[in-house]
Design a protein around this motif. Structure first.
Motif: not given
Lengths: 297, 422
Positions: B170-174, B160-163, B185-188
């Motif tokens: 989930a990210p696949a690469t670095i 839910s934080v990701l959403k 970070k921008k979402s606080g």
């Protein structure tokens, strides 16, 4: 014969403690210094280690972690010794002014001494939690409630003054003891001297400045030595608050990782030697001064 | 002084144990004790040990299991005591150790007996993955029997934080990971939660693996490895960038994982023991629901690679009860033993023929990955670097956390590899 009879029983009486101290304090100290001057850098392998002189003692200064831990120990010592002396003196000063229920206050201030550094550390680890803002707990949370959010900081995780924060629990623990020392010192100043000073036209501040403080010098020196040697070998408090992390590394925790994580006995012994030497720098001049004073009187 | 005191204490307990043993063996026909030294005292792991112990008792009525467990997570205290015991040549009958380089000090100084004969007798080379055997062999000899496998490169996240932050999955690469951290970070919220210093070393191993790729990562731990090349620099730059998104360090891995479960932080990279903490009912865990309250994926850039660590048992030379120790190793190596231990401990068996129905939810994913991935060894958990080398890396990471100087960090890692003599 009579001569022997005079000194022999006394010698027999103290000889067990002399022997125990010779073996378990000075013997092991010597063994430690000997180990520090070998190249036994592997704990498990059965090598005795060859004599390498002062190589380890010099080599360690090129390690960044060592420099950092020495710096940390200095910051901790300055803040802890200074803080405990000033706070202890101040508490004693207030007591000496004849506070009501003095013995009650004295007990309250002395109680932290009864707590071990480990217990102190566990409690203060929580109080000094580094989370800020909404997630704050411990003291940062208290500041938040009081509307003093600007006071929130990283405590012992602060890269520059973290060790100053680490000194706070130590000050909390030891200042009561220092207060007791100073209080005894204050009480040891004869009332006649103060009155004589007052008759000579000293104000109350002048009495302290010119009479009481100079007479407290021996007490201050004792307090300084006691605090100094606690401070230089601090280990339990640091481990209880932060564990084995570089951010709060001191020589004693470095020694622990050198021996038990890096399996390097020679390096551990080298660090131990430096800790002993640094304490000796504090204690030996005091002993000499004390011995001279004893002779004079 | 403290160190001296501890080792003296260690010797005292040791001689006490030794005396007791002698009296026992003088007693005649009584069951002979097998002293099994481990650090499994926490919830889950102690239960697993007990289950294996019951199997051992059933199969070996003539031996008596003696639990010499020393408390303390990740075995710090246990290992300190163990090294003083081995130094005094008074080993327990068998002891727990992370499989791999962590045991190398003991192997080099001849404290351990090779267990190749056991591998041959039980045909273990057929049931353990070949890569695992390769990675724990020293000059063709194997010195321990792995009981379980944990995975280190797991990215735990809060869906839910990701959403909320507009990150889908989930990210696949670095690179994607860094982009996602920025969005969070921008979402606080806290983009990445971290704990004490060792959790940052744990993070480093995943970032190295994700940036360099499996083969280049594995090559770092071979003789003459090149730590000074530009790819390592790039990986360390990535590490620096990722660390810059980290929240304030927590006391240990649990509070850091809890930040993700509580929706305060988005990501956490931690070994798969975190699953038990997320999922178990509130006495030992947080009672969260998987795929809903928390979710997981291979840490960025490491899909298809299993960064493993393993608890294993050894056969010390001069074990007072060698036959008993071998009997214990046989239980530890058996399908029955591993299937009894691992579901309780929250790990998977090292054997390929495990009973899949026992492993649910995360563990079934884990088992599938174990069977189908390339392998890489963990740094923090004793697989690829011996204690000295690992400590040198840990120090370098601790200093880097303070000064953020990549060039100096890389130099320290180069030195560490050079001095390791591995």
């Amino acid at each position: 014969m009579t001569r022997v009879r005079r000194w022999l029983p006394g010698l027999l009486l103290v000889s067990p403690s002399i022997i125990l101290i010779a073996v378990f304090v000075y013997g092991l100290l010597g063994w430690n210094f000997k180990l520090a001057m070998t190249d036994k850098h592997d704990e498990i392998a059965e090598i005795p280690g060859d004599f390498v002189g002062l190589e380890n003692f010099i080599g360690i200064w090129s390690e960044e972690r060592w420099g950092l831990s020495v710096r940390h120990a200095i910051v901790f010592t300055v803040v802890f010794v200074g803080g405990a002396l000033v706070l202890g003196w101040f508490l004693a000063f207030l007591m000496e002014k004849g506070i009501r229920a003095e013995s009650g206050f004295r007990a309250v201030y002395l109680f932290p001494m009864a707590v071990s550094f480990i217990a102190t550390g566990v409690v203060w680890r929580w109080l000094m939690n580094s989370a800020t803002g909404e997630q704050a707990v411990g003291l940062n949370r208290l500041f938040h409630y009081l509307g003093l959010d600007f006071l929130q900081w990283q405590w012992f995780r602060d890269p520059d003054f973290g060790m100053a924060a680490m000194a706070i629990p130590a000050i909390w623990q030891m200042s009561g003891y220092i207060m007791a020392l100073f209080l005894a010192g204050f009480r040891g100043v004869p009332e006649e001297l103060r009155e004589a000073a007052r008759v000579d036209g000293c104000g109350e501040w002048g009495v302290y400045r010119h009479v009481v403080l100079p007479m407290l010098r021996p007490v201050t020196l004792s307090a300084l030595i006691i605090l100094g040697h606690i401070s230089l070998k601090v280990f339990d408090l640091v481990v209880a608050v932060s564990g084995k992390q570089i951010i709060t590394d001191v020589p004693a925790t470095f020694m622990w990782t050198a021996v038990y994580d890096s399996h390097d006995p020679a390096k551990g012994a080298t660090i131990a030697s430096y800790i002993v030497l640094s304490v000796a720098v504090f204690v030996v001049p005091y002993l000499i001064w004390d011995a001279r004073k004893g002779k004079r009187s | 002084m403290a160190a001296v005191a501890v080792s003296v204490a260690g010797l005292l307990t040791l001689s006490a144990c030794g005396g007791g043993d002698k009296q026992e063996s003088g007693g005649g026909q009584a069951a002979r004790k097998v002293e099994v030294f481990s650090w499994w005292t926490g919830p889950g792991e102690a239960d697993g040990l007990k289950a294996m112990r019951e199997i051992f008792a059933k199969q070996n009525p003539n031996f008596e299991f003696f639990d010499a467990a020393v408390a303390g997570g990740s075995g710090d205290q246990a290992r300190a005591l163990l090294s003083s015991k081995l130094q005094a040549n008074q080993p327990p009958d068998t002891f727990q150790g992370h499989a791999g380089a962590e045991l190398q000090g003991y192997i080099k100084s001849g404290k351990l007996e090779s267990v190749n004969f056991l591998y041959d007798e039980l045909k273990l080379k057929e049931v353990f993955p070949q890569q695992l055997i390769d990675q724990i062999s020293v000059q063709g000899q194997v010195y321990s029997v792995p009981v379980n496998i944990h995975r280190s490169n797991v990215l735990w996240y809060n869906p839910s934080v990701l959403k909320e932050a507009g990150v889908d999955g989930a990210p696949a690469t670095i690179e994607e990971f860094i982009g996602d951290l920025d969005k969070v970070k921008k979402s606080g919220k806290i983009p990445l939660s971290i704990g004490s210093q060792w959790t940052v070393v744990h993070l480093l191993e995943s970032v190295l693996l994700g940036s360099l790729g499996t083969d280049a990562y594995n090559a770092l731990w071979t003789a003459g490895a090149d730590w000074s090349n530009a790819n390592v620099t790039k990986a360390l730059e990535n590490f620096k960038t990722i660390l810059s998104y980290a929240g304030s360090p927590q006391d240990d891995w649990q509070p850091a994982a809890k930040q993700v479960a509580d929706g305060e932080a988005a990501f956490n990279i931690m070994g798969d023991w975190a699953y038990g903490y997320f999922h178990n009912p509130p006495e030992g865990g947080l009672g969260k629901e998987s795929h809903k309250d928390f979710d997981w994926a291979a840490s960025p850039g490491t899909d298809g690679t299993f960064m493993w660590l393993s608890d294993s048992f050894t056969l010390p030379k001069g074990a007072p009860n060698r036959d008993g120790a071998i009997a214990w190793l046989k239980v530890a190596a058996s399908k029955e033993g591993q299937d009894a231990f691992n579901p309780l401990k929250g790990s998977i068996p090292a054997r390929k023929d495990a009973d899949k129905s026992l492993y649910q939810d995360y563990l079934s994913w884990d088992l599938d990955q174990w069977a189908n991935s390339k392998l890489a060894g963990s740094i923090q958990h004793g697989v690829v670097a011996d204690d000295q080398w690992r400590q040198a890396i840990t120090d370098a990471v601790g200093l880097f956390q303070q000064d953020k100087d990549v060039a100096k960090f890389q130099q320290a890692l180069v030195e560490a590899a050079k001095n390791s003599g591995q």
